[in-house]
Design a protein around this motif. Sequence first.
Motif, short mmCIF file in Angstrom:
data_model
loop_
_atom_site.label_atom_id
_atom_site.label_comp_id
_atom_site.label_asym_id
_atom_site.label_seq_id
_atom_site.Cartn_x
_atom_site.Cartn_y
_atom_site.Cartn_z
N VAL A 58 47.61 25.79 48.66
CA VAL A 58 47.02 25.19 49.64
C VAL A 58 46.60 23.82 49.57
O VAL A 58 46.97 22.83 50.41
CB VAL A 58 45.58 26.23 50.35
CG1 VAL A 58 45.10 25.23 51.50
CG2 VAL A 58 46.12 27.33 50.40
N ASP A 59 45.82 23.48 48.51
CA ASP A 59 45.49 22.07 48.29
C ASP A 59 46.86 20.93 48.23
O ASP A 59 46.68 19.89 48.59
CB ASP A 59 44.69 22.09 47.06
CG ASP A 59 43.18 22.53 47.14
OD1 ASP A 59 42.82 22.85 48.32
OD2 ASP A 59 42.56 23.02 45.97
N PHE A 60 47.69 21.62 47.62
CA PHE A 60 48.94 20.73 47.28
C PHE A 60 49.50 20.57 48.63
O PHE A 60 49.78 19.45 48.94
CB PHE A 60 49.95 21.46 46.29
CG PHE A 60 51.14 20.89 46.51
CD1 PHE A 60 51.83 19.80 45.97
CD2 PHE A 60 52.13 21.72 47.13
CE1 PHE A 60 53.00 19.25 45.94
CE2 PHE A 60 53.50 21.21 47.26
CZ PHE A 60 53.85 20.00 46.87
N LEU A 61 49.86 21.70 49.46
CA LEU A 61 50.43 21.37 50.90
C LEU A 61 49.71 20.47 51.75
O LEU A 61 50.15 19.49 52.66
CB LEU A 61 50.66 22.72 51.54
CG LEU A 61 51.63 23.43 50.69
CD1 LEU A 61 51.74 24.87 51.36
CD2 LEU A 61 52.83 23.10 50.77
N ARG A 102 39.78 27.83 48.94
CA ARG A 102 40.25 28.98 49.99
C ARG A 102 41.89 29.03 49.85
O ARG A 102 42.31 28.30 49.67
CB ARG A 102 39.83 28.55 51.36
CG ARG A 102 38.42 28.53 51.77
CD ARG A 102 38.18 28.64 53.25
NE ARG A 102 38.64 27.06 53.59
CZ ARG A 102 38.29 26.94 55.06
NH1 ARG A 102 37.83 27.84 55.85
NH2 ARG A 102 38.90 25.85 55.70
N GLY A 103 42.00 30.29 49.82
CA GLY A 103 43.40 30.75 50.04
C GLY A 103 43.84 30.69 51.45
O GLY A 103 43.19 30.89 52.23
N MET A 104 45.21 30.79 51.54
CA MET A 104 45.74 31.16 52.94
C MET A 104 46.81 32.13 53.18
O MET A 104 47.60 31.96 52.33
CB MET A 104 46.33 29.67 53.41
CG MET A 104 47.16 29.66 54.73
SD MET A 104 47.73 28.12 55.30
CE MET A 104 46.12 27.08 55.53
N GLY A 105 46.58 33.19 53.94
CA GLY A 105 47.61 33.98 54.45
C GLY A 105 48.36 33.62 55.56
O GLY A 105 47.93 33.02 56.35
N ILE A 106 49.99 33.53 55.31
CA ILE A 106 50.74 32.91 56.02
C ILE A 106 51.85 33.47 55.92
O ILE A 106 52.50 33.78 54.66
CB ILE A 106 50.92 31.43 55.76
CG1 ILE A 106 52.03 30.68 56.76
CG2 ILE A 106 51.20 30.95 54.32
CD1 ILE A 106 52.01 29.26 56.61
N LYS A 107 52.68 33.93 57.18
CA LYS A 107 53.86 34.85 57.14
C LYS A 107 54.75 33.95 56.54
O LYS A 107 54.90 32.61 56.73
CB LYS A 107 54.18 35.30 58.53
CG LYS A 107 53.55 36.66 59.08
CD LYS A 107 54.34 37.04 60.35
CE LYS A 107 55.72 37.63 60.11
NZ LYS A 107 56.28 37.98 61.34
N ARG A 108 55.61 34.80 55.93
CA ARG A 108 56.94 33.96 55.05
C ARG A 108 57.74 33.12 56.02
O ARG A 108 58.13 31.90 55.57
CB ARG A 108 57.91 34.93 54.16
CG ARG A 108 58.96 34.40 53.50
CD ARG A 108 58.37 33.19 52.39
NE ARG A 108 59.56 32.94 51.60
CZ ARG A 108 59.57 33.03 50.49
NH1 ARG A 108 58.61 33.79 49.73
NH2 ARG A 108 60.47 32.67 49.50
N THR A 109 57.97 33.66 57.53
CA THR A 109 58.73 32.90 58.39
C THR A 109 57.97 31.71 58.83
O THR A 109 58.74 30.73 59.23
CB THR A 109 59.33 33.95 59.23
OG1 THR A 109 58.07 34.67 59.96
CG2 THR A 109 60.24 35.00 58.97
N VAL A 110 56.64 32.05 59.04
CA VAL A 110 55.98 30.61 59.33
C VAL A 110 55.98 29.47 58.45
O VAL A 110 56.25 28.34 58.85
CB VAL A 110 54.67 31.14 59.81
CG1 VAL A 110 53.69 29.97 60.30
CG2 VAL A 110 54.41 32.29 60.88
N ALA A 314 52.33 28.95 43.93
CA ALA A 314 51.76 27.55 43.41
C ALA A 314 52.26 27.19 42.32
O ALA A 314 52.30 26.10 42.09
CB ALA A 314 50.34 28.36 42.92
N SER A 315 52.94 28.07 41.35
CA SER A 315 53.81 27.84 40.29
C SER A 315 55.13 27.15 40.60
O SER A 315 55.41 26.19 39.96
CB SER A 315 54.19 29.09 39.56
OG SER A 315 54.80 28.57 38.15
#
Length: 406
Positions: A58-61, A102-110, A314-315
Amino acid sequence: MTSKEQDKISKVVIIGGGPCGLVAAILLSKIIKEVVVLEKEKFPVDKVCGEGLMPRAVDFLKDENILDQNFLNDKNNYYYFEGINFAHQNICLEGKFPKNSRGMGIKRTVLSQLLFNKARDSGVVIKTSSKVVDIKTGVRPFVTFMTEQSVSNNSNVMSIIEADLVLLCDGHSSLLKQKLEIKRQLLYPQILKRKGEFPLRLGAREHYTIRPWSNKVEVLWGDGIEAYITPLSSDKIGITWLFNAKQMKPGSDSEIFLKYFPSLKEKLKNAISLNDFLVFGPMGLKSNRGSLGKICLLGDSFSFYDGITGEGLASAFNECQLLLKALKEYQNDKIKNIDECFCYFEEERKRNLDLTVNHCSFVLFLSSSKLIKKIVFLFLNEFPSVFQKMLAINVQGEKLVFKNFF
């Protein structure tokens, strides 16, 4: 023009438009004149994924302005989660991320559509419905691909594109690796190798319309199976199953898995399935080399250990950053040639992957034994600060070392 100037990289072709390929494209577009992505599907591209971005990702993005304010303003796109809970039988280990993480839940298509838009806005040329059928090494490697139009017309018209560098980002089951005679190897913890156990692990995924009942990712542990429940928006969750293929055969939905977790089945009784059940695998594979000439493997194409720790994206993003760093050094004459560039990158990547393997090995070993699993859960339940420290180490990308816990 000197031979060194001729050797500079001005064009990169990336095969595969998944998150790793698109992030690589976005980063490399900063230093390379022409970046082309070949993707066999149309966007957004779907795939089995835990869909939980760990805080590092999340931080990277955000730092790269990929998760920009326009995207974040639409709360239907994502769901912040505050930690990860592990549950086994009647024990629940509650883990909260460190402060300001914080982590983020996000659909793969999104996520796929977001990265596609950002790559295109960065000047990356993206060719969709383009199936690569051949790849050749050389001073300037070239890629042969077919478009959807040539396939539908049965014309067998091939397009050829040359580049100074080709990145394989087409996943762990890449057929192109066979053409390059790059082999896949089993990748499992040493202790499982000594025991002669090579469980074929697969993944599956299904989405449900229901209000998330937790602001954390929940990981339910069964025997030979784990369920990952990730909140994706205010009215949607995703469930990913990781399981031993010898123990169970997936059907067309999640019913076969839900029988292992009756409490989860009860929570889903009023949920509406989106009927998008997918299976993925096998996991636990690594390529026997990371590059060949001016062709480099990235992400799952190089190594896909296991999804059990949720560190995959992340990796992969970190790999892309390391490649950018190496190519910058090469472009600025701090590295003499492309071979040295790749050697430098491989050394840095190994350090990064060693951390992932270190984490996965521990958790896979934990999942492989009922007795060990029970003992560890009882211990961590008695000493919750140790579990909290383990989670912090995972979030920060540190190595699991026993002395770090005390």
